[in-house]
Design an enzyme around this catalytic site. Sequence first.
Site, PDB file in Angstrom:
ATOM      1  N   VAL A 146       0.893  -1.105   0.047  1.00  0.00           N
ATOM      2  CA  VAL A 146      -0.097  -0.095  -0.033  1.00  0.00           C
ATOM      3  C   VAL A 146       0.866   1.385   0.118  1.00  0.00           C
ATOM      4  CG1 VAL A 146      -1.779   1.371   1.248  1.00  0.00           C
ATOM      5  CG2 VAL A 146      -1.800  -1.191   1.211  1.00  0.00           C
ATOM      6  N   GLY A 206       4.447   3.886   3.376  1.00  0.00           N
ATOM      7  CA  GLY A 206       4.108   2.744   2.359  1.00  0.00           C
ATOM      8  C   GLY A 206       4.067   1.502   3.355  1.00  0.00           C
ATOM      9  N   LYS A 207       3.751   0.311   3.099  1.00  0.00           N
ATOM     10  CA  LYS A 207       4.049  -0.718   3.864  1.00  0.00           C
ATOM     11  C   LYS A 207       3.451  -1.872   3.225  1.00  0.00           C
ATOM     12  CE  LYS A 207       5.013  -1.817   8.098  1.00  0.00           C
ATOM     13  NZ  LYS A 207       5.997  -1.250   8.853  1.00  0.00           N
ATOM     14  N   GLY A 208       4.190  -3.171   2.993  1.00  0.00           N
ATOM     15  CA  GLY A 208       3.929  -4.232   2.392  1.00  0.00           C
ATOM     16  C   GLY A 208       3.963  -5.442   3.252  1.00  0.00           C
TER      17      GLY A 208
END
Length: 420
Positions: free
Chosen positions: A63, A108-110
Amino acid sequence: MKGQLLNDPVFGMAAGQFDRVADFLNLDQSVRERCKWPKRILTFSLPVHMDDGRTEVFFGYRVQHHLSRGPVKGGLRFHPKVNVGEVAALAMWMNWKCSLMGLPYGGGKGGITCDPNKLSMTEQERLTRRFAQEITPFIGPEIDVMAPDVGTNAQHMAWILDTYSTHTGRFVPEIVTGKPIELQGSEGRIQATGHGVSFLATRALNKLGLPVQGATVIVQGYGNVGSYAVETMSAYGMKVQGISDITGAIWNENGLDAEKLRAHVAQTGGVAGFESAESIDPDEMLLRECDVLVPAALERVITESNAPNLRCKILAEAANGPTTQPADAIIEERGDIFLIPDILCNAGGVTVSYFEWVQNLQRFHWTKTEVLTKLETKLEKAFENLLGFCDRHKCGTRLGALATGIKNVARVKKTRGLFP
Ligand code: NAD
């Protein structure tokens, strides 16, 4: 319904915090909506050859919350409970964190839904490389830069760097941070988050007029963040009495030996069974009396059921989102706990990631002392600014930190205007 895709308690918590702050800041509707919702939500199915010859399909997410102030920055998590809502919440918090710290990034993050403890290293490598390959069209040093998070480490970053560099045909160290030093990782990055937590804990002790020497500490989680927080606080002369991880909780009234514990965990895989400590109940550990309580594992561990019974003077939120909103309200109402909110408390990680990215872009290498000194200067400034804000607005540190982060992003969005 808008946001249906993100229907998840962790996203609900982040969105609820945002709404509260947006009301406090009186954000106008157009900016409010643009600040709240993620810019991009990417989902990947990741087929991987397993060691036993099967092909298994995993799901991975990234995201990118917004790109208004620069590339997005944030970790990649491997955990069985990863879902898109949780990833979106973590991306949102990264956003306000980068803004609070004055870093030129969006959040952001994953995450990949998997249990890394059940995957061999070769399976983890194939999974990480597959994810890196699928996401290559959507990332770049000026678009999206990943780092380690729960269940991943410098080795995973090395695989992403290698996959991305192979695809682009040149060595691109600035595509990830938190990578090994020999691949142009930064000195001080591995301990940065724990170092920042410890530094801020000492500043909070100073603020409360309590001595750092001998201050008692309890830490939940003994991974990257927790273990370096334990080591740094012990080096400062603080007494870490209790530590827990997924294997159990241990206690030593006189303080646990940080060096011996690291060796024990390296050998056995967890804190349980450490010889110079007694084994205790992990939930009960959180309720023991201490100066500093450090949740450094996962989200939503301080809840409305344990918040009324906490006996710490300082709650140093090393993990992201460890305190639920009802628990937050209880802590604010109690008024006897100094909260170092997550987006400041664990900002050491992203700040040194930023230093790593800057060094990579310049093909330059700073010493560990330079890195940690620059980190402390930034944290000190953010801490003082936050206290000033809370004083002026008569608000708690959670609201103050989020409001500072969100306000800066809202201002940038307003100034840039809306395209087209
Ligand atoms: P990690 O995977 O290295 O360690 C996680 C630790 O938590 C492990 O010791 C695990 O056993 C423990 N744990 C998991 N469930 C637990 C439970 N129920 N009770 C007790 N312990 C439990 O992860 P990490 O990188 O140290 O990240 C920890 C937290 O800090 C996460 O919230 C992460 O998002 C946040 N964070 C990490 C960084 C970073 O630089 N790594 C930066 C900022 C924030």
